[in-house]
Motif scaffolding. Structure first.
Motif, PDB file in Angstrom:
ATOM      1  N   LEU A 210      -3.785  -1.175  -2.855  1.00 14.57           N
ATOM      2  CA  LEU A 210      -3.805  -2.061  -1.632  1.00 14.57           C
ATOM      3  C   LEU A 210      -3.094  -1.844  -0.702  1.00 14.57           C
ATOM      4  O   LEU A 210      -3.613  -2.188   0.565  1.00 14.57           O
ATOM      5  N   ALA A 211      -2.210  -1.092  -0.758  1.00 16.31           N
ATOM      6  CA  ALA A 211      -1.314  -0.756   0.318  1.00 16.31           C
ATOM      7  C   ALA A 211      -2.345   0.485   1.208  1.00 16.31           C
ATOM      8  O   ALA A 211      -2.244   0.256   2.416  1.00 16.31           O
ATOM      9  N   ALA A 212      -2.695   1.348   0.445  1.00 12.86           N
ATOM     10  CA  ALA A 212      -3.484   2.477   1.113  1.00 12.86           C
ATOM     11  C   ALA A 212      -4.787   1.553   1.759  1.00 12.86           C
ATOM     12  O   ALA A 212      -5.135   1.952   2.742  1.00 12.86           O
ATOM     13  N   TYR A 213      -5.338   0.553   1.244  1.00 11.05           N
ATOM     14  CA  TYR A 213      -6.635  -0.120   1.631  1.00 11.05           C
ATOM     15  C   TYR A 213      -6.165  -0.696   3.035  1.00 11.05           C
ATOM     16  O   TYR A 213      -6.844  -0.660   3.969  1.00 11.05           O
ATOM     17  N   ALA A 214      -4.930  -1.337   3.005  1.00  4.48           N
ATOM     18  CA  ALA A 214      -4.445  -1.846   4.525  1.00  4.48           C
ATOM     19  C   ALA A 214      -4.386  -1.022   5.545  1.00  4.48           C
ATOM     20  O   ALA A 214      -4.457  -1.075   6.697  1.00  4.48           O
ATOM     21  N   ILE A 215      -3.743   0.199   5.132  1.00  2.34           N
ATOM     22  CA  ILE A 215      -3.230   1.202   5.958  1.00  2.34           C
ATOM     23  C   ILE A 215      -4.404   1.996   6.734  1.00  2.34           C
ATOM     24  O   ILE A 215      -4.607   2.328   7.681  1.00  2.34           O
ATOM     25  N   LEU A 216      -5.499   2.254   5.598  1.00  2.77           N
ATOM     26  CA  LEU A 216      -6.446   2.915   6.167  1.00  2.77           C
ATOM     27  C   LEU A 216      -7.656   1.894   6.852  1.00  2.77           C
ATOM     28  O   LEU A 216      -8.420   2.378   7.739  1.00  2.77           O
ATOM     29  N   GLY A 217      -7.332   0.605   6.426  1.00  3.91           N
ATOM     30  CA  GLY A 217      -8.076  -0.533   7.462  1.00  3.91           C
ATOM     31  C   GLY A 217      -7.545  -0.500   8.857  1.00  3.91           C
ATOM     32  O   GLY A 217      -8.472  -0.667   9.697  1.00  3.91           O
ATOM     33  N   ALA A 218      -6.274  -0.510   9.062  1.00  8.71           N
ATOM     34  CA  ALA A 218      -5.842  -0.513  10.199  1.00  8.71           C
ATOM     35  C   ALA A 218      -6.090   0.892  10.950  1.00  8.71           C
ATOM     36  O   ALA A 218      -6.512   0.919  12.329  1.00  8.71           O
ATOM     37  N   ALA A 259       3.704  -3.119   4.245  1.00 10.35           N
ATOM     38  CA  ALA A 259       3.721  -1.707   4.519  1.00 10.35           C
ATOM     39  C   ALA A 259       3.433  -1.171   5.833  1.00 10.35           C
ATOM     40  O   ALA A 259       3.825  -0.131   6.439  1.00 10.35           O
ATOM     41  N   LEU A 260       2.702  -2.224   6.613  1.00 11.20           N
ATOM     42  CA  LEU A 260       2.360  -1.905   8.093  1.00 11.20           C
ATOM     43  C   LEU A 260       3.177  -2.464   9.184  1.00 11.20           C
ATOM     44  O   LEU A 260       2.924  -2.666  10.239  1.00 11.20           O
ATOM     45  N   ALA A 261       4.449  -2.871   8.739  1.00 11.64           N
ATOM     46  CA  ALA A 261       5.431  -3.538   9.810  1.00 11.64           C
ATOM     47  C   ALA A 261       5.878  -2.913  10.863  1.00 11.64           C
ATOM     48  O   ALA A 261       5.941  -3.211  12.154  1.00 11.64           O
ATOM     49  N   PRO A 262       5.809  -1.313  10.819  1.00  9.26           N
ATOM     50  CA  PRO A 262       6.258  -0.635  11.847  1.00  9.26           C
ATOM     51  C   PRO A 262       5.095  -0.337  12.801  1.00  9.26           C
ATOM     52  O   PRO A 262       5.226  -0.324  13.963  1.00  9.26           O
ATOM     53  N   LEU A 263       3.751  -0.392  12.290  1.00 11.65           N
ATOM     54  CA  LEU A 263       2.624  -0.269  13.274  1.00 11.65           C
ATOM     55  C   LEU A 263       2.493  -1.668  13.728  1.00 11.65           C
ATOM     56  O   LEU A 263       2.028  -1.834  15.025  1.00 11.65           O
ATOM     57  N   LYS A 264       2.722  -2.802  13.224  1.00 11.91           N
ATOM     58  CA  LYS A 264       2.611  -4.249  13.722  1.00 11.91           C
ATOM     59  C   LYS A 264       3.591  -4.173  14.833  1.00 11.91           C
ATOM     60  O   LYS A 264       3.088  -5.101  15.844  1.00 11.91           O
ATOM     61  N   ALA A 265       4.691  -3.870  14.753  1.00  7.89           N
ATOM     62  CA  ALA A 265       5.745  -3.852  15.743  1.00  7.89           C
ATOM     63  C   ALA A 265       5.159  -3.255  16.927  1.00  7.89           C
ATOM     64  O   ALA A 265       5.518  -3.780  18.112  1.00  7.89           O
ATOM     65  N   TRP A 266       4.688  -2.066  16.831  1.00  6.08           N
ATOM     66  CA  TRP A 266       4.069  -1.089  17.929  1.00  6.08           C
ATOM     67  C   TRP A 266       3.161  -1.939  18.733  1.00  6.08           C
ATOM     68  O   TRP A 266       3.170  -2.060  19.847  1.00  6.08           O
ATOM     69  N   TYR A 267       2.269  -2.364  18.041  1.00  5.83           N
ATOM     70  CA  TYR A 267       1.218  -3.145  18.732  1.00  5.83           C
ATOM     71  C   TYR A 267       1.554  -4.427  19.450  1.00  5.83           C
ATOM     72  O   TYR A 267       1.205  -4.580  20.668  1.00  5.83           O
TER      73      TYR A 267
END
Length: 279
Positions: A210-218, A259-267
């Motif tokens: 599920l973590a990979a699903y979200a990362i690859l989805g993003a 798992a995507l908190a750093p990317l969310k912050a970048w956006y």
């Protein structure tokens, strides 16, 4: 790719005749029941979607070769869907969507900071034992063949860009379709069905999937926003822009995973408009 899939019991088009020297092939016609058309027509997609998840679970239980024969002494090698490939795709966002949305070129520092965030995430989606990732496993390329049995009920086309990567990618590609709306309840049921099918496997980890699903989805949403902006700006294909709101929503939903908190912050800091594209 098709021949290997057929040999293993999947419904890719069979090659009836081919001539590599002349670039000609006669291939099996799998019919016209394309998932995308069925979705747009409002048909009940429960059985087709769950069957497509069956296909992925069966595919992901197998070991897949990196090289396959392509006839007349020719071999085809599948590329790894590794850090380099994923970073090149992610860079489409600052390189093309940023100027599309702001009217100016991105500073080099933006590309670099974006890549730095992805380099922290990508190790989670480059598996030790990769599987075949068909990569375009979504509604335009899935064909419903209910008269067949088991996994053969789902026809698979547009397989030529298959790579070696993470099992989550094709599941995500199908349930987060960029061109048509997949009802949220149906998408969730399809993912849950896939997870249940693989739950008893010794090496399977639901949380990691599920973590990979979200990362690859993003990553895929990021890439597609860049591609659609490029198709409009460079190629004059403006029709793709109507799909951007759907892709933007998918990006936001994936960024909700911890798992995507750093990317969310970048956006949030650099490109919040990517999360709010309007029709």
């Amino acid at each position: 790719i098709n021949s290997e899939l057929v040999q293993r019991g999947f419904s890719a088009p069979r090659l009836l005749r081919f001539d590599l020297a002349r670039g000609l092939a006669v291939i099996e016609n799998l019919g016209a029941r394309v998932y995308g058309k069925m979705l747009l027509a409002g048909e009940d997609m429960t059985a087709p979607m769950l069957a497509a998840a069956d296909v992925l679970a069966a595919l992901h239980r197998q070991a897949w070769p990196a090289t396959v024969p392509a006839g007349d002494g020719v071999s085809h090698r599948l590329s790894p869907y590794d850090e380099e490939a994923l970073l090149i795709e992610a860079d489409l966002l600052p390189s093309w969507f940023y100027p599309y949305s702001t009217g100016k070129a991105a500073p080099r520092s933006l590309n670099e900071s974006f890549a730095a965030v992805w380099k922290r995430l990508i190790p989670q989606v480059v598996p030790e034992k990769p599987v075949w990732v068909l990569r375009d496993y979504h509604s335009p390329n899935l064909i419903w063949i209910p008269e067949r049995e088991g996994v053969r009920r789902v026809g698979l086309i547009d397989t030529q860009d298959a790579v070696l990567g993470h099992a989550a990618y094709d599941l995500m590609s199908m349930t987060q379709d960029a061109r048509v709306d997949i009802p949220a309840a149906l998408a969730a049921r399809t993912v849950a069905h896939y997870l249940a099918l693989r739950a008893e496997e010794r090496d399977f980890n639901k949380d990691n999937l599920l973590a990979a699903y979200a990362i690859l989805g993003a990553q895929r949403a990021t890439k597609i926003l860049g591609i659609f902006a490029r198709l409009s700006k460079r190629d004059g294909k403006h029709g793709y822009l109507r799909h951007m709101p759907r892709v933007s929503r998918a990006l936001g939903e994936n960024l909700a995973h911890p798992a995507l908190a750093p990317l969310k912050a970048w956006y949030a800091e650099h490109l919040p408009q990517a999360l709010a594209v309007k029709a």
